[in-house]
Scaffold this active site. Sequence first.
Site, mmCIF file in Angstrom:
data_model
loop_
_atom_site.group_PDB
_atom_site.id
_atom_site.type_symbol
_atom_site.label_atom_id
_atom_site.label_comp_id
_atom_site.label_asym_id
_atom_site.label_seq_id
_atom_site.Cartn_x
_atom_site.Cartn_y
_atom_site.Cartn_z
ATOM 1 N N ARG A 97 46.749 47.237 41.772
ATOM 2 C CA ARG A 97 46.624 48.301 40.678
ATOM 3 C C ARG A 97 46.167 49.671 41.218
ATOM 4 N NH1 ARG A 97 41.877 46.767 37.077
ATOM 5 N NH2 ARG A 97 41.126 48.746 38.094
ATOM 6 N N HIS A 135 41.826 50.536 35.493
ATOM 7 C CA HIS A 135 42.496 49.504 34.734
ATOM 8 C C HIS A 135 43.228 50.290 33.402
ATOM 9 C CE1 HIS A 135 43.175 45.916 32.064
ATOM 10 N NE2 HIS A 135 42.458 46.655 31.044
ATOM 11 N N TYR A 186 33.529 49.328 40.702
ATOM 12 C CA TYR A 186 33.465 47.910 41.102
ATOM 13 C C TYR A 186 34.481 47.919 42.392
ATOM 14 C CZ TYR A 186 37.455 48.400 37.996
ATOM 15 O OH TYR A 186 38.672 48.632 37.113
HETATM 16 C C1 LIG Z 1 42.515 36.912 25.667
HETATM 17 C C2 LIG Z 1 42.076 38.183 26.070
HETATM 18 N N1 LIG Z 1 41.029 38.331 26.567
HETATM 19 C C3 LIG Z 1 40.415 39.495 27.054
HETATM 20 C C4 LIG Z 1 41.295 40.586 26.956
HETATM 21 C C5 LIG Z 1 40.710 42.118 27.292
HETATM 22 N N2 LIG Z 1 41.560 42.226 28.558
HETATM 23 C C6 LIG Z 1 42.576 43.245 28.606
HETATM 24 S S1 LIG Z 1 43.420 43.313 29.899
HETATM 25 C C7 LIG Z 1 42.568 42.330 30.631
HETATM 26 C C8 LIG Z 1 42.745 42.116 32.096
HETATM 27 C C9 LIG Z 1 43.956 41.225 32.329
HETATM 28 O O1 LIG Z 1 44.104 41.055 33.827
HETATM 29 P P1 LIG Z 1 45.557 40.908 34.411
HETATM 30 O O2 LIG Z 1 46.178 39.649 33.988
HETATM 31 O O3 LIG Z 1 45.197 40.618 35.923
HETATM 32 O O4 LIG Z 1 46.390 42.071 34.288
HETATM 33 P P2 LIG Z 1 46.271 43.478 34.645
HETATM 34 O O5 LIG Z 1 45.599 44.220 33.811
HETATM 35 O O6 LIG Z 1 45.358 43.344 36.151
HETATM 36 O O7 LIG Z 1 47.634 44.181 35.005
HETATM 37 C C10 LIG Z 1 41.755 41.686 29.976
HETATM 38 C C11 LIG Z 1 40.484 40.946 30.218
HETATM 39 C C12 LIG Z 1 42.429 40.560 26.214
HETATM 40 N N3 LIG Z 1 43.306 41.481 25.949
HETATM 41 N N4 LIG Z 1 42.956 39.256 25.676
#
Ligand SMILES: Cc1ncc(C[n+]2csc(CCOP(=O)(O)OP(=O)(O)O)c2C)c(N)n1
Lengths: 335, 343
Positions: free
Chosen positions: A251, A255, A264
């Site tokens: 990424r 975020h 971090y």
């Molecule tokens: C069930 C749930 N828990 C927490 C969140 C908050 N959240 C949004 S994106 C994210 C990170 C997800 O990481 P990843 O699957 O690795 O995808 P990336 O954003 O790195 O592409 C989180 C924890 C959410 N949207 N839904």
Amino acid sequence: MAIRETQRRHEALGLDEDDLLRMYRHMLLARRVDERMWILNRQGKAAFVISCQGQEAAQVGAAYNLRPGYDYVYPYYRDAGIVITLGMTARDQLLSLLARAEDPNSGGRQMPGHFSSRELNIVTASAPIGVQYPQAVGSAMAFKMRGEDGVVLACGGEASTSEGDWHEAMNFAGIHDLPVIFLIQNNVYAISVPENLQVAGRIVDRAAGYGFPGVEVDGNDVLAVYKVAKEAFERARRGEGPTLIEAKTYRMTAHSSDDDDRRYREREEVEEWRKKDPILRFKQYLHGAGVLDDAKEREIEEEIRAEVDEATEYAENAPYADPESAMRYVYAEEE
Amino acid sequence: MADEKQTEVSAAVDPERLVRLYREMVLVREFEEASQRSFRQGKIGGYLHVYTGQEAVAAGFLSQKKEEDKVITAYRDHAHALMLGADPKEAMAELFGKRTGMVKGKGGSMHLFDVDRGLMGGYGIVGGHVPLGVGIAYALRYRGSDGICQLYLGDGAVQTGAFHEAANLAGLWGRDGMCPVVFIVENNQYAMGTSVERSTANPDFAGKFEAYGIESEKVDGMSLEAVLEAGGRVFEEVRESGKAYAIEAITYRIAPHGAADFFEKYRTKEEVREWRQKDPIGLLEQRLLDLDAVDEEKLQEIKDEAKRTIEEAVRFADESEEPPPEELYTDVYAGEDEYLGKE
Ligand SMILES: Cc1ncc(C[n+]2csc(CCOP(=O)(O)OP(=O)(O)O)c2C)c(N)n1
Ligand SMILES: Cc1ncc(C[n+]2csc(CCOP(=O)(O)OP(=O)(O)O)c2C)c(N)n1
Ligand SMILES: [Mg+2]
Ligand SMILES: [Mg+2]
């Protein structure tokens, strides 16, 4: 010598120069739209941005195998590269970013990144991580029951594999040999949580427990992704069941526009990965293969810039949805 | 031949210990048969899942539980409670929903708890207790205990999302020596009417743990000695390392799934007959006779004693009082209750 080697790489995959240029344009358009979204956010015009930057090769390489409007896609919020490959435009993206009435995803109702298109069989995303997977296997089951050779592409980040929904969907896909491809874009972070605190063991190894193959691929190499996805699509179309693809990528941005990733991760790490930028790599390949020269590269950049400029202007001037319409689209309406 | 057998046995097995566990297994079998009868007589409400066929698993593992260890399981929990030392009277009274039951008649068959003896329940939602078990293991280490958690789950539970989320965390925490949990997958071949071949494309349950970075092995769940051996070794390893581990015990649910199950619909008589040959109690009887640890008379004596104990338990349950309606408001939350109990 080098040129001949690289030429053989795409030719072996059945891709001609037009294919390569199309893939390149999709990747570049996704990137340039994304960069514009950040600018609009910093100008206070867009409330929220979530980026595809760094993941364009994984997305375009996989999506290039889709038959738009026939196969089904369950993208996740970073999958601008996928929806652009399917036919969505810069204008669509910016209308969505600015929540205008004409936003094709939701008429300005959803957050950015919640792609949706009935014509393109892009199924509306929900905000909770991982819920797309059980839905995707349901669509794959429908293809199977109807005896159609459609394939479902279901996407998510590495952290989405920690969700129970992912497990239940993977298991169901395995039992019923469903035509579904799980494309996990492992970009090393889930907001601030790094992969090594997120995933016990290896994601790709989990496929075995569900009785189907898992493949790991360099997610920053568009041709490598195209290749493994092509095999997965062919397998699915032959009725041989699901495949898990773990695309290793990074990424490149924070975020989202609400995150400060300096808290971090080290700048050096980000810089290292910037050198592996998938667009840079593909550009080098195209130059090596003689598909792109400096003039052609500039020409494409110019075209895309014009497209993004036009889209920005259009979206900024487009009206918001009529407040009276707030209650629409909650339930299906007669057509 | 005979000599060879003798030496092999004395190295690994203490016949007295086997007799003691045989007694427990027979008691559980009697308890289950009595509870099925009582259910049909309408004396047990709700639902009922019996352990018949799987006794060697709980007997072998639970007998090696140390004081500081914890145990958690699903709704097929009578054996676990009894083998940890619950009074059969109180266990039966719980099934009957009586005030004298282990949890005052409020839990019933699926929710036996015995915190003093380390039994953290009895849960009805398939897979729902798996994250709790992993959390218990973490808490043990976090608080500086060297206890471990025996976490029992079925083959069906492994297909639930809750299992997956918990296994991933157990793998992660275990890496830091912070998750002394032993997943004991009781693969009894079915989840209600769904055979393992129909619930997963890869029925190698032990193997599934590899992808979570958790080591695992399979054990013959019909052989008490095999279970004892695995438990003795694994529990001490996990206590030492703080790393999660998984054991798949291959067993068979000889009984129907629950009190209202028509198993003729999903499994053949031949299959059940074949597994009955491996009934852990039958196998153990034969073993004890071969070892000269008991004679037929002694076996009968043990069975008669179990029968008497259980008859007494049923009588006790039957004659006990129902909980009074006011009790609905107590024991809802831990400690003093601000909101309830004032009515
Ligand atoms: C069930 C749930 N828990 C927490 C969140 C908050 N959240 C949004 S994106 C994210 C990170 C997800 O990481 P990843 O699957 O690795 O995808 P990336 O954003 O790195 O592409 C989180 C924890 C959410 N949207 N839904
Ligand atoms: C979440 C949930 N789904 C369904 C049920 C109904 N149900 C009760 S027991 C059971 C089978 C579980 O099988 P397994 O985990 O193999 O345990 P076993 O009964 O074989 O001991 C099901 C589906 C439930 N209690 N909870
Ligand atoms: Mg991620
Ligand atoms: Mg089972």
